[in-house]
Design a protein around this motif. Sequence first.
Motif, PDB file in Angstrom:
ATOM      1  N   MET A   3      27.763 -28.154  88.382  1.00  0.00           N
ATOM      2  CA  MET A   3      28.361 -26.863  88.181  1.00  0.00           C
ATOM      3  C   MET A   3      27.357 -25.948  87.487  1.00  0.00           C
ATOM      4  O   MET A   3      26.637 -26.372  86.598  1.00  0.00           O
ATOM      5  N   ALA A   4      27.386 -24.713  87.884  1.00  0.00           N
ATOM      6  CA  ALA A   4      26.471 -23.736  87.307  1.00  0.00           C
ATOM      7  C   ALA A   4      26.889 -23.412  85.879  1.00  0.00           C
ATOM      8  O   ALA A   4      28.069 -23.411  85.549  1.00  0.00           O
ATOM      9  N   ALA A   5      25.910 -23.146  85.037  1.00  0.00           N
ATOM     10  CA  ALA A   5      26.206 -22.753  83.666  1.00  0.00           C
ATOM     11  C   ALA A   5      26.813 -21.354  83.679  1.00  0.00           C
ATOM     12  O   ALA A   5      26.358 -20.478  84.404  1.00  0.00           O
ATOM     13  N   PRO A   6      27.868 -21.145  82.898  1.00  0.00           N
ATOM     14  CA  PRO A   6      28.492 -19.826  82.887  1.00  0.00           C
ATOM     15  C   PRO A   6      27.547 -18.774  82.306  1.00  0.00           C
ATOM     16  O   PRO A   6      26.713 -19.082  81.470  1.00  0.00           O
ATOM     17  N   THR A   7      27.716 -17.550  82.779  1.00  0.00           N
ATOM     18  CA  THR A   7      26.893 -16.461  82.283  1.00  0.00           C
ATOM     19  C   THR A   7      27.345 -16.041  80.890  1.00  0.00           C
ATOM     20  O   THR A   7      26.555 -15.582  80.098  1.00  0.00           O
ATOM     21  N   ARG A   8      28.623 -16.190  80.608  1.00  0.00           N
ATOM     22  CA  ARG A   8      29.184 -15.940  79.278  1.00  0.00           C
ATOM     23  C   ARG A   8      30.008 -17.169  78.935  1.00  0.00           C
ATOM     24  O   ARG A   8      30.371 -17.945  79.801  1.00  0.00           O
ATOM     25  N   THR A   9      30.320 -17.318  77.677  1.00  0.00           N
ATOM     26  CA  THR A   9      31.033 -18.532  77.299  1.00  0.00           C
ATOM     27  C   THR A   9      32.450 -18.290  76.803  1.00  0.00           C
ATOM     28  O   THR A   9      33.035 -19.166  76.195  1.00  0.00           O
ATOM     29  N   ASP A  10      33.009 -17.113  77.077  1.00  0.00           N
ATOM     30  CA  ASP A  10      34.413 -16.927  76.705  1.00  0.00           C
ATOM     31  C   ASP A  10      35.279 -17.755  77.654  1.00  0.00           C
ATOM     32  O   ASP A  10      34.858 -18.107  78.753  1.00  0.00           O
ATOM     33  N   LEU A  11      36.468 -18.086  77.222  1.00  0.00           N
ATOM     34  CA  LEU A  11      37.362 -18.950  77.986  1.00  0.00           C
ATOM     35  C   LEU A  11      37.546 -18.473  79.417  1.00  0.00           C
ATOM     36  O   LEU A  11      37.455 -19.269  80.363  1.00  0.00           O
ATOM     37  N   ILE A  12      37.802 -17.206  79.603  1.00  0.00           N
ATOM     38  CA  ILE A  12      38.097 -16.675  80.935  1.00  0.00           C
ATOM     39  C   ILE A  12      36.901 -16.887  81.861  1.00  0.00           C
ATOM     40  O   ILE A  12      37.056 -17.342  83.003  1.00  0.00           O
ATOM     41  N   THR A  13      35.702 -16.593  81.378  1.00  0.00           N
ATOM     42  CA  THR A  13      34.497 -16.761  82.189  1.00  0.00           C
ATOM     43  C   THR A  13      34.248 -18.229  82.514  1.00  0.00           C
ATOM     44  O   THR A  13      33.934 -18.569  83.661  1.00  0.00           O
ATOM     45  N   VAL A  14      34.381 -19.097  81.531  1.00  0.00           N
ATOM     46  CA  VAL A  14      34.138 -20.525  81.748  1.00  0.00           C
ATOM     47  C   VAL A  14      35.096 -21.059  82.816  1.00  0.00           C
ATOM     48  O   VAL A  14      34.673 -21.748  83.760  1.00  0.00           O
ATOM     49  N   ILE A  15      36.366 -20.726  82.702  1.00  0.00           N
ATOM     50  CA  ILE A  15      37.365 -21.221  83.659  1.00  0.00           C
ATOM     51  C   ILE A  15      37.117 -20.634  85.049  1.00  0.00           C
ATOM     52  O   ILE A  15      37.113 -21.360  86.046  1.00  0.00           O
ATOM     53  N   THR A  16      36.900 -19.331  85.140  1.00  0.00           N
ATOM     54  CA  THR A  16      36.709 -18.733  86.467  1.00  0.00           C
ATOM     55  C   THR A  16      35.381 -19.166  87.096  1.00  0.00           C
ATOM     56  O   THR A  16      35.314 -19.320  88.318  1.00  0.00           O
ATOM     57  N   ASP A  17      34.344 -19.382  86.289  1.00  0.00           N
ATOM     58  CA  ASP A  17      33.097 -19.919  86.852  1.00  0.00           C
ATOM     59  C   ASP A  17      33.334 -21.303  87.448  1.00  0.00           C
ATOM     60  O   ASP A  17      32.822 -21.624  88.529  1.00  0.00           O
ATOM     61  N   ASP A  18      34.095 -22.133  86.758  1.00  0.00           N
ATOM     62  CA  ASP A  18      34.451 -23.448  87.315  1.00  0.00           C
ATOM     63  C   ASP A  18      35.196 -23.281  88.638  1.00  0.00           C
ATOM     64  O   ASP A  18      34.927 -23.998  89.606  1.00  0.00           O
TER      65      ASP A  18
END
Length: 186
Positions: free
Chosen positions: A1-16
Motif C-alpha cells: 500500500m502506498a504511504a499516505p500523503t497526509r496522516t489524518d484519519l480521513i486521508t489514511v482511510i481513503t488512501d487505503d
Amino acid sequence: MAAPTRTDLITVITDDHRDVERVFAELESEPEAGNRKDVVDHVIAELVRHSVAEEQLMYPAAREHLDDGDQIADHEIEEHAEAEKLMKQLERKNPGEPEYEQLLAKLIADVRHHIKDEENDLLPRLREACSAEELDQLGERVLAAKKIAPTRPHPHAPSKPPANLILAPGAAFVDKIRDALTGRKS
C-alpha cells in the motif's frame, strides 16, 4: 500500500480504500493472471489490517463523537465480519474454481459497498465532529495499528475493545509465522 500523503484519519482511510480499489480493478481486468492467488492473498492481508485498525480506533471514535455512533460502528463491524467470512472461504479455494471466483466477486462487491458507506457518511461526519488534532492522532495510530495487525481473517475474533486490542497482536504474530512458513506474501 502506498504511504499516505497526509496522516489524518480521513486521508489514511481513503488512501487505503483507493489502494484496495486498484487491486480490485487489477483482479477484474486480469482474471486469468498466473499470480491471481498471490494478489488475492495480498489484498486480503491489507483488508484485514485495515479492518483491525478501524475496529480498534475509528469505530470507537464514532461511538464517542457521533450521536448514532454505536449503531454506525455496529453496522460497520457486521460488514467486516461478513467480509472476513468470505476471505476465510477464499483462503481455502484456488483460482479457476467457480466458487473461488464467485466468492471473490462477492467480496469485491461487499467491500465496495462498505467503502461507499464510510466515505459518504461516516468519514465526513467524523471530519465534522473531531478536531484536526484528533484526526491527526487517530491517523497516526491507525498507521501504527496496521503495522502490528493480523494478516489473515479471524472471523470469530473479538471486534470491539478491549478484547480486540489484547488479542490482535497475538493473532498477528501467529499470522506472520504462517505467512513465512507458507511463503505467502502479505
